[in-house]
Design a protein around this motif. Structure first.
Motif, short mmCIF file in Angstrom:
data_model
loop_
_atom_site.label_atom_id
_atom_site.label_comp_id
_atom_site.label_asym_id
_atom_site.label_seq_id
_atom_site.Cartn_x
_atom_site.Cartn_y
_atom_site.Cartn_z
N ARG A 102 0.84 -1.19 0.00
CA ARG A 102 0.00 0.00 0.00
C ARG A 102 0.87 1.24 0.00
NH1 ARG A 102 -4.32 0.02 4.44
NH2 ARG A 102 -5.00 1.75 3.15
N PRO A 103 0.39 2.32 -0.58
CA PRO A 103 1.21 3.54 -0.65
C PRO A 103 1.28 4.23 0.71
CG PRO A 103 -0.96 3.98 -1.53
CD PRO A 103 -0.89 2.50 -1.25
N PRO A 104 2.37 4.96 0.96
CA PRO A 104 2.48 5.68 2.24
C PRO A 104 1.58 6.91 2.25
CG PRO A 104 4.38 6.14 0.88
CD PRO A 104 3.56 5.10 0.15
N SER A 105 1.15 7.28 3.44
CA SER A 105 0.36 8.51 3.58
C SER A 105 1.31 9.71 3.50
CB SER A 105 -0.36 8.52 4.93
OG SER A 105 0.58 8.59 5.98
N ALA A 106 0.76 10.90 3.48
CA ALA A 106 1.56 12.12 3.38
C ALA A 106 2.51 12.22 4.58
CB ALA A 106 0.66 13.34 3.31
N PHE A 107 2.06 11.81 5.74
CA PHE A 107 2.92 11.87 6.92
C PHE A 107 4.13 10.96 6.76
CE2 PHE A 107 4.13 10.11 11.09
CZ PHE A 107 4.62 11.26 11.67
N PHE A 108 3.93 9.77 6.22
CA PHE A 108 5.05 8.85 6.06
C PHE A 108 6.01 9.31 4.96
CE2 PHE A 108 2.42 6.09 8.61
CZ PHE A 108 3.36 5.54 9.46
N VAL A 109 5.49 9.99 3.97
CA VAL A 109 6.37 10.60 2.96
C VAL A 109 7.23 11.66 3.63
CG1 VAL A 109 6.44 11.96 0.84
CG2 VAL A 109 4.81 10.09 1.05
N PHE A 110 6.62 12.47 4.50
CA PHE A 110 7.34 13.48 5.27
C PHE A 110 8.36 12.82 6.19
CE2 PHE A 110 7.25 15.25 9.62
CZ PHE A 110 8.01 16.39 9.42
N LEU A 111 7.98 11.72 6.81
CA LEU A 111 8.82 11.04 7.78
C LEU A 111 10.10 10.50 7.16
CD1 LEU A 111 8.82 10.29 10.77
CD2 LEU A 111 7.69 8.16 10.16
N GLU A 112 10.06 10.09 5.89
CA GLU A 112 11.26 9.58 5.21
C GLU A 112 12.38 10.61 5.25
OE1 GLU A 112 10.17 8.46 1.24
OE2 GLU A 112 8.74 6.97 1.93
N GLY A 113 12.07 11.83 4.86
CA GLY A 113 13.08 12.89 4.86
C GLY A 113 13.41 13.37 6.26
N PHE A 114 12.41 13.42 7.13
CA PHE A 114 12.62 13.93 8.48
C PHE A 114 13.58 13.02 9.26
CE2 PHE A 114 11.65 14.28 12.99
CZ PHE A 114 11.75 15.65 13.17
N ALA A 171 8.88 13.99 14.95
CA ALA A 171 8.24 14.11 13.63
C ALA A 171 6.77 14.46 13.78
CB ALA A 171 8.40 12.82 12.85
N GLY A 172 6.10 13.81 14.72
CA GLY A 172 4.68 14.09 14.95
C GLY A 172 4.45 15.52 15.40
N ALA A 173 5.32 16.01 16.27
CA ALA A 173 5.18 17.39 16.75
C ALA A 173 5.40 18.38 15.61
CB ALA A 173 6.18 17.65 17.88
N LYS A 174 6.41 18.10 14.78
CA LYS A 174 6.67 19.02 13.66
C LYS A 174 5.53 18.97 12.66
CE LYS A 174 10.05 20.45 10.27
NZ LYS A 174 11.36 20.26 9.68
N TRP A 175 5.01 17.77 12.38
CA TRP A 175 3.91 17.62 11.41
C TRP A 175 2.67 18.38 11.88
CZ3 TRP A 175 3.37 16.12 6.56
CH2 TRP A 175 2.11 15.79 6.07
N LYS A 176 2.38 18.30 13.17
CA LYS A 176 1.21 19.02 13.71
C LYS A 176 1.39 20.53 13.62
CE LYS A 176 -0.47 15.56 16.94
NZ LYS A 176 -0.66 15.20 18.35
N SER A 177 2.62 20.98 13.76
CA SER A 177 2.85 22.43 13.74
C SER A 177 2.91 22.99 12.32
CB SER A 177 4.15 22.76 14.47
OG SER A 177 5.26 22.26 13.75
#
Length: 141
Positions: free
Chosen positions: A36-48, A69-75
């Motif tokens: 299954r494809p990654p969600s937008a958060f997991f795409v972000f998490l790869e680079g983070f 990563a979760g804190a940065k994504w929420k902000s």
């Protein structure tokens, strides 16, 4: 627990009652089915992850990376998240295409075990063939 029955006997009876009527075994996963494809958060998490590990080389905790990563994504604002959402959408459309091909192969009844779309990359397959041919050449000597 009945009178004269030990705890071990009562527990084994309870275990038998719990398993009665359930299907035995798990459904086997098809190894050729696309992931299954990654969600937008997991795409972000790869680079983070890469950035975080460079900034904190002594950190060995996976949980710390996830929390940061979760804190940065929420902000982040929706504008900041837009490139990750776009990448996730493209991966989602690619997944839909590969799933359609996969389902067509299943519907046609063709075996997916020997197809070129296997989990091994072409370089791994070529490496195995090279190793096999090297062994044959050594046997000829």
């Amino acid at each position: 627990m009945k009178v004269g029955e030990t705890k071990a006997q009562a527990k084994s009876t309870d275990d038998r009652l719990k398993t009665r009527g359930k299907k035995a075994g798990k459904k086997v996963k098809d190894p050729n089915k696309p992931k299954r494809p990654p969600s937008a958060f997991f795409v972000f998490l790869e680079g983070f992850r890469k950035e975080f590990n460079l900034a904190n080389p002594d950190n060995k905790s996976v949980g710390a990376v996830g929390k940061a990563a979760g804190a940065k994504w929420k902000s982040m604002t929706t504008e900041d998240k837009a490139p990750y959402v776009a990448k996730a959408e493209t991966k989602k459309t690619e997944y839909a295409k590969t799933m359609q091909k996969y389902n067509m192969k299943l519907a046609n009844g063709t075996s997916t075990a020997g197809d070129d779309d296997s989990d091994k990359s072409k370089s791994e397959v070529n490496d195995e063939e090279d190793a096999a041919s090297d062994e044959e050449e050594e046997d000829d000597d």
